[in-house]
Design an enzyme around this catalytic site. Structure first.
Site, PDB file in Angstrom:
ATOM      1  CE1 TYR A 153      10.884  33.127  15.563  1.00 31.49           C
ATOM      2  CE2 TYR A 153      10.859  35.495  15.924  1.00 31.49           C
ATOM      3  CZ  TYR A 153      10.409  34.164  15.026  1.00 31.49           C
ATOM      4  OH  TYR A 153      10.981  33.983  13.751  1.00 31.49           O
TER       5      TYR A 153
ATOM      6  CG  ASP B 279       3.541  30.337  19.446  1.00 34.79           C
ATOM      7  OD1 ASP B 279       4.110  30.409  18.967  1.00 34.79           O
ATOM      8  OD2 ASP B 279       3.526  28.940  19.391  1.00 34.79           O
TER       9      ASP B 279
ATOM     10  CE  LYS C  42       9.433  25.648  16.845  1.00 34.00           C
ATOM     11  NZ  LYS C  42      10.855  25.502  16.342  1.00 34.00           N
TER      12      LYS C  42
END
Ligand code: KE4
Length: 429
Positions: free
Chosen positions: A142, A237, A265
């Site tokens: 994802y 990613d 994050k």
């Protein structure tokens, strides 16, 4: 009625599903979410006063734990001077210097406000630089909710993808090809068939969004060789893995350098920050230097960057990583022992301080094998742990995280709770 129940009823009247991000709704484990009042260190408290040992850590950002003094102090001091200007500030330079120093593959980096924006922008840049349209991603990975990424393998397998969400046009979905994670042959076949059309391969170098799945030996190196041979870009990613699995992310841990990196994050320390970056030769195509447009009102926001910088400063001496490794290993051991004592099949995948216990026999090396896990058992285990004051991800296909705020006693407490919750999960199957 508990305050959480009352709040959830009110929330569902004005927010889709009562939550601002779907996974928070507990649909993967059943029941209703509790509402959080506050957090401190390794713990959070809900609005009814229940205390939870937190192994979600806001899905990864809180590597220092909740309300870390250095982060709170940085945000308060910054806010007192103003919150946003829409003009450059010194801390954005400091953040870019910290990232480029930690990631040799990144010479220029652009800050954005989420991991989705980072991935979306990196993909647009790859398409702009190569003049190609096709994107390759992996089942179960994802990268945020940009249209090109909300796809799943079509009936033709590697020949085209179909939308995995309403609102994604078929023609756009068809430009994304998917392959099984860790399957280099499948990617080789895609390049053999359509190599000249492929702008980029995007991958979570350690998958976190199907549950934790490490790269097989040679997988990342193989992607590096394939993309280079075909003139496509390799995008890592590292929104989860960046500053998590090593200070320099998965690219430091596995020694593979991508062309572009997405971050998020941890670099926001719990506030909204994302980033994408790469070699000057590539990033010079990004506006205002080049023709690939990307922008953001709150990109590089002073409060978010202050929180992120305070977090990175605590990690920069790299002494944190052996500690995070030890805590992750202890939690893994606790889960394994609990499962063995309860006679429950459990496959624990871990990389450093991120891990997942899949309720199935090992190995779990891709999305297809992850889906063998019993979501019913996981749901019972999740609620058994929650009832014992331990908060895990409300989905079998996510990661648990330990932070520098967790102690050996916290991990032992979680292991004791797991020993009981595992027996409950086993009994009711
Ligand atoms: P955000 O747009 O949610 O900041 O980042 C998207 C993203 C990109 N790349 C990776 C590897 C990610 O894990 C994410 C977001 N992760 C999810 C769950 N693992 C965030 C939780 C949520 O969606 O609420």
């Amino acid at each position: 009625m508990s305050d959480s129940k009352r709040l959830f009823a009110a929330a569902t009247r004005v927010i889709p599903g009562g939550v601002n991000s779907p996974v928070r709704a507990f649909r993967g484990v059943g029941g209703e979410p509790f509402f959080v009042a506050r957090g401190a260190g390794a713990r959070i408290w809900d609005v009814d006063g229940h205390e939870y040992l937190d192994f979600l850590g806001s899905w990864g950002p809180l590597i220092l734990g909740h309300a870390a003094p250095a982060v709170v102090d940085a945000v308060v001091r910054t806010a007192a001077r103003g919150t946003s200007y829409g003009a450059p500030t010194p801390m954005e330079v400091e953040m870019a210097e910290a990232i480029t120093a930690a990631y040799p593959s990144i010479e220029l980096v652009r800050l954005v406000s989420s991991g989705t924006e980072a991935a979306m922008s990196a993909i647009r840049l790859a398409r702009g630089v190569t003049g190609r349209s096709v994107l390759v991603k992996f089942d179960g990975c994802y990268h945020g909710h940009a249209d090109s990424l909300l796809v799943k393998a079509g009936s033709g397998g590697a020949t085209f993808s179909i939308p995995d969400s309403g609102g994604v046009p078929e023609p756009l979905a068809a430009l994304t090809l998917t392959a099984p994670f860790n399957d280099l042959e499948a990617v080789t076949a895609i390049f053999a068939a359509r190599g000249r059309e492929v702008a980029a391969v995007i991958v979570e170098p350690v998958a976190g969004n199907m549950g934790v799945v490490p790269p097989r030996a040679g997988f990342l190196e193989g992607l590096r060789e394939l993309t280079r041979a075909h003139g496509a870009l390799l995008i890592f990613d590292e929104v989860i893995t960046g500053f998590r699995v090593a200070y320099g992310g998965a690219q430091e841990r596995y020694g593979v350098r991508p062309d572009l990196t997405c971050l998020g994050k941890i670099i926001g320390g719990g506030l909204p920050v994302g980033a994408y970056g790469g070699a000057r030769e590539l990033m010079r195509h990004v506006a205002p230097l080049g023709a690939v447009y990307q922008a953001g009102t709150l990109s590089g926001n002073p409060l978010a960057v202050a929180a992120g910088l305070a977090t990175l400063r605590e990690l920069a001496d790299r002494k944190a990583y052996p500690r995070l490794e030890a805590l992750g290993a202890a939690l893994e051991q606790g889960l394994r022992q609990a499962a063995a004592q309860a006679g429950v099949e459990l496959c624990v995948n871990r990389v450093g301080s991120m891990l997942t216990g899949f309720f199935c026999a090992p190995p779990v090396g891709d999305y297809a094998s992850a889906r063998r896990a019993s979501t019913k058992r996981y749901a019972r285990f999740f609620h058994g742990m929650l009832g014992r004051g331990v908060f895990l991800a409300p989905s079998q296909f996510e990661a648990a995280f330990v932070s520098l705020a967790h102690t050996d006693a916290d991990v032992a407490q979680a292991a004791r709770a797991a020993a009981e919750a595992m027996r409950e999960a086993a009994r009711e199957d």
